[in-house]
Design an enzyme around this catalytic site. Structure first.
Site, PDB file in Angstrom:
ATOM      1  N   GLY A 250     -21.873 -33.422  40.998  1.00  0.00           N
ATOM      2  CA  GLY A 250     -22.724 -33.733  39.635  1.00  0.00           C
ATOM      3  C   GLY A 250     -24.180 -33.435  39.675  1.00  0.00           C
ATOM      4  O   GLY A 250     -24.953 -33.014  38.772  1.00  0.00           O
TER       5      GLY A 250
ATOM      6  N   ASP B 153     -21.364 -28.559  51.259  1.00  0.00           N
ATOM      7  CA  ASP B 153     -20.288 -29.371  50.652  1.00  0.00           C
ATOM      8  C   ASP B 153     -18.747 -28.833  51.305  1.00  0.00           C
ATOM      9  O   ASP B 153     -18.626 -27.634  51.445  1.00  0.00           O
ATOM     10  CB  ASP B 153     -20.333 -28.757  49.183  1.00  0.00           C
ATOM     11  CG  ASP B 153     -19.494 -30.173  48.360  1.00  0.00           C
ATOM     12  OD1 ASP B 153     -18.099 -30.422  48.692  1.00  0.00           O
ATOM     13  OD2 ASP B 153     -20.195 -30.677  47.308  1.00  0.00           O
TER      14      ASP B 153
ATOM     15  N   ASN C 167     -13.517 -32.798  38.514  1.00  0.00           N
ATOM     16  CA  ASN C 167     -14.825 -32.629  38.739  1.00  0.00           C
ATOM     17  C   ASN C 167     -15.425 -31.969  37.409  1.00  0.00           C
ATOM     18  O   ASN C 167     -16.746 -32.002  37.368  1.00  0.00           O
ATOM     19  CB  ASN C 167     -14.980 -31.425  39.841  1.00  0.00           C
ATOM     20  CG  ASN C 167     -14.549 -31.905  40.968  1.00  0.00           C
ATOM     21  OD1 ASN C 167     -14.039 -31.061  41.831  1.00  0.00           O
ATOM     22  ND2 ASN C 167     -14.443 -33.272  41.468  1.00  0.00           N
TER      23      ASN C 167
ATOM     24  N   ARG D  83     -18.385 -32.944  34.842  1.00  0.00           N
ATOM     25  CA  ARG D  83     -19.773 -33.314  35.069  1.00  0.00           C
ATOM     26  C   ARG D  83     -20.327 -32.274  36.173  1.00  0.00           C
ATOM     27  O   ARG D  83     -21.429 -31.671  35.905  1.00  0.00           O
ATOM     28  CB  ARG D  83     -20.077 -34.890  35.693  1.00  0.00           C
ATOM     29  CG  ARG D  83     -19.499 -34.915  36.916  1.00  0.00           C
ATOM     30  CD  ARG D  83     -19.121 -36.406  37.495  1.00  0.00           C
ATOM     31  NE  ARG D  83     -18.488 -36.426  38.778  1.00  0.00           N
ATOM     32  CZ  ARG D  83     -17.202 -36.366  38.748  1.00  0.00           C
ATOM     33  NH1 ARG D  83     -16.348 -35.815  37.513  1.00  0.00           N
ATOM     34  NH2 ARG D  83     -16.750 -36.310  40.161  1.00  0.00           N
TER      35      ARG D  83
ATOM     36  N   CYS E 160     -39.815 -43.701  53.202  1.00  0.00           N
ATOM     37  CA  CYS E 160     -38.681 -43.222  53.338  1.00  0.00           C
ATOM     38  C   CYS E 160     -37.402 -43.604  52.660  1.00  0.00           C
ATOM     39  O   CYS E 160     -37.485 -45.057  52.216  1.00  0.00           O
ATOM     40  CB  CYS E 160     -38.348 -42.783  54.694  1.00  0.00           C
ATOM     41  SG  CYS E 160     -37.797 -44.260  55.775  1.00  0.00           S
TER      42      CYS E 160
ATOM     43  N   CYS F 203     -18.243 -42.823  42.642  1.00  0.00           N
ATOM     44  CA  CYS F 203     -17.905 -42.296  41.240  1.00  0.00           C
ATOM     45  C   CYS F 203     -16.639 -42.361  40.942  1.00  0.00           C
ATOM     46  O   CYS F 203     -16.184 -42.791  39.659  1.00  0.00           O
ATOM     47  CB  CYS F 203     -18.575 -40.911  40.938  1.00  0.00           C
ATOM     48  SG  CYS F 203     -20.338 -41.007  41.032  1.00  0.00           S
TER      49      CYS F 203
END
Length: 388
Positions: free
Chosen positions: A160, A181, A189, A192, A290, A307
């Site tokens: 996303g 990935d 999926n 978005r 950081c 999500c």
């Protein structure tokens, strides 16, 4: 009787200041605040330039100089042999530029002395048309577009956040995009993750992303890493990139990426989304906090749902991902004020942005002075490892 050109040029050189190649070399070696301006034509400039020189052809100098230099800046103009730059220096002096000089002997004398030169990136006619809206911006121009084309950005995730960031970085002409990935495209999926299509269900996300980005802009090289980021491969994956966009959706990856970026000295543009809320900030080693300064310890898994578990409004990752892309472009171009030491939050339901100041933790275990960074896999802290 009107003067000859030789007489005119001699008079001009009495009115302006000329500097030698050795003097300019000393200015560059001491990093003095001097701006070199190449007033030759495009074909001459393409053959080589003085290090860091700006290109403003003589015929456009009066039109463009105000966009590129202030009247009190130290300017050194040069052409091939020193004639055009001398005339240009006189013109700028008449326009109120108080610290302008011409390089005696021009580029030829500099090159003959075996002083350092560099090959500039010269845009093709097609690139000038593609990036025309960038080229009209003084903050970008051809020099900035050349920097974008040279830039190498790694995106953590093609989900996303990574989808809109990758699309707009590719459209902007960022020359190399790395995408890591390990997932495949699923129907859920597509609400978005706008890089992917229904026809590419079942494909690895990096394969789908590469197809989409190269179709959008053939100038862009996409490096696909179809693997999961771990302590064993993270330094290899980061090798050669200028900055990182963190579009992951789990704490283990965020901590690992933060620590690896500190080791490599790479800026890390962090974004995250949850239901109707998102946030974005930029971590630059040595210039601000950081990720561990912001979140010293990961929350337990039950307080950090993914999500898939909590849901997310489809457009929210688009908004946050584009803010991440904007941060990346600012860093590459050296323009604007990055979100270093600032956390920008967005409430989609209220359509409200808020900004929080972040401070560097003097006791941070990874970015405090003298801290030793060790790369660790933090899987025990989180039950999900899916991209947003």
């Amino acid at each position: 009787m009107a003067p000859t050109f030789r007489e005119l040029l001699a008079g001009v050189k009495q009115e302006i200041r000329e500097v030698t190649a050795d003097e300019v070399k000393r200015l560059l070696d001491t990093r003095a605040p001097v701006k070199l301006i190449d007033v030759r034509e495009a074909d001459e400039y393409a053959g080589g330039r003085l290090p860091g020189a700006l290109h403003i052809p003589r015929g456009h100098l009066e039109l463009r100089i105000e966009e590129r230099a202030g009247r009190d800046e130290e300017l050194v103009l040069y052409c091939a042999g020193g004639t055009r730059s001398a005339l240009a220096a006189k013109t700028l002096k008449e326009l109120g530029y108080t610290r302008v000089a011409s390089l005696a002997g021009g580029y030829h004398r500099w090159s003959d002395a075996a002083l350092p030169v560099e090959k500039p990136v010269v845009l093709t006619a097609a690139q000038k048309e593609r990036y025309r809206r960038h080229l009209t911006l003084p903050e970008v121009g051809e020099e900035g577009q050349a920097r974008l084309l040279k830039a190498r950005v790694l995106l953590m995730g093609a989900g996303g956040l990574g989808s809109p960031a990758a699309l707009y970085l590719a459209a902007a002409g960022v020359g190399t995009l790395g995408i890591i990935d390990s997932d495949v495209v699923e129907l859920s999926n597509l609400q978005r993750q706008v890089l992917h299509t229904q026809k590419r269900q079942g494909q690895p996300k990096v394969v789908s992303a590469k197809a989409a980005l190269e179709a959008l802009n053939p100038d862009v090289e996409v490096l696909a890493f179809q693997e999961r980021l771990t302590s064993h491969n993270v330094l290899r994956v980061l090798e050669g990139f200028d900055l990182v966009i963190d579009g992951g959706d789990n704490f283990p990856t965020r901590y690992l990426l933060n620590d690896a970026c500190l080791m490599r000295g790479l800026p890390n543009v962090h974004g995250s989304v949850f239901r109707f809320e998102g946030q974005v900030t930029t971590f630059v080693p040595g210039q601000g906090p950081c990720y561990r300064c912001l979140y010293p310890a990961p929350p337990p898994p039950e307080l950090a749902p993914s999500c898939a578990e909590a849901g997310v409004l489809g457009v929210l990752p688009g908004i946050i991902g584009l803010l991440q892309a904007n941060e990346a472009l600012k860093l590459i171009l050296g323009q604007g004020e990055p979100l270093v030491g600032r956390l920008l939050t967005f409430d989609a339901l209220g359509t409200r942005f808020h900004e929080l100041k972040l401070r560097r933790d003097s006791q941070c275990p990874v970015c405090a002075p003298g801290a030793k960074v060790e790369l660790i896999d933090y899987e025990r802290f989180c039950s999900s490892s899916t991209a947003a």
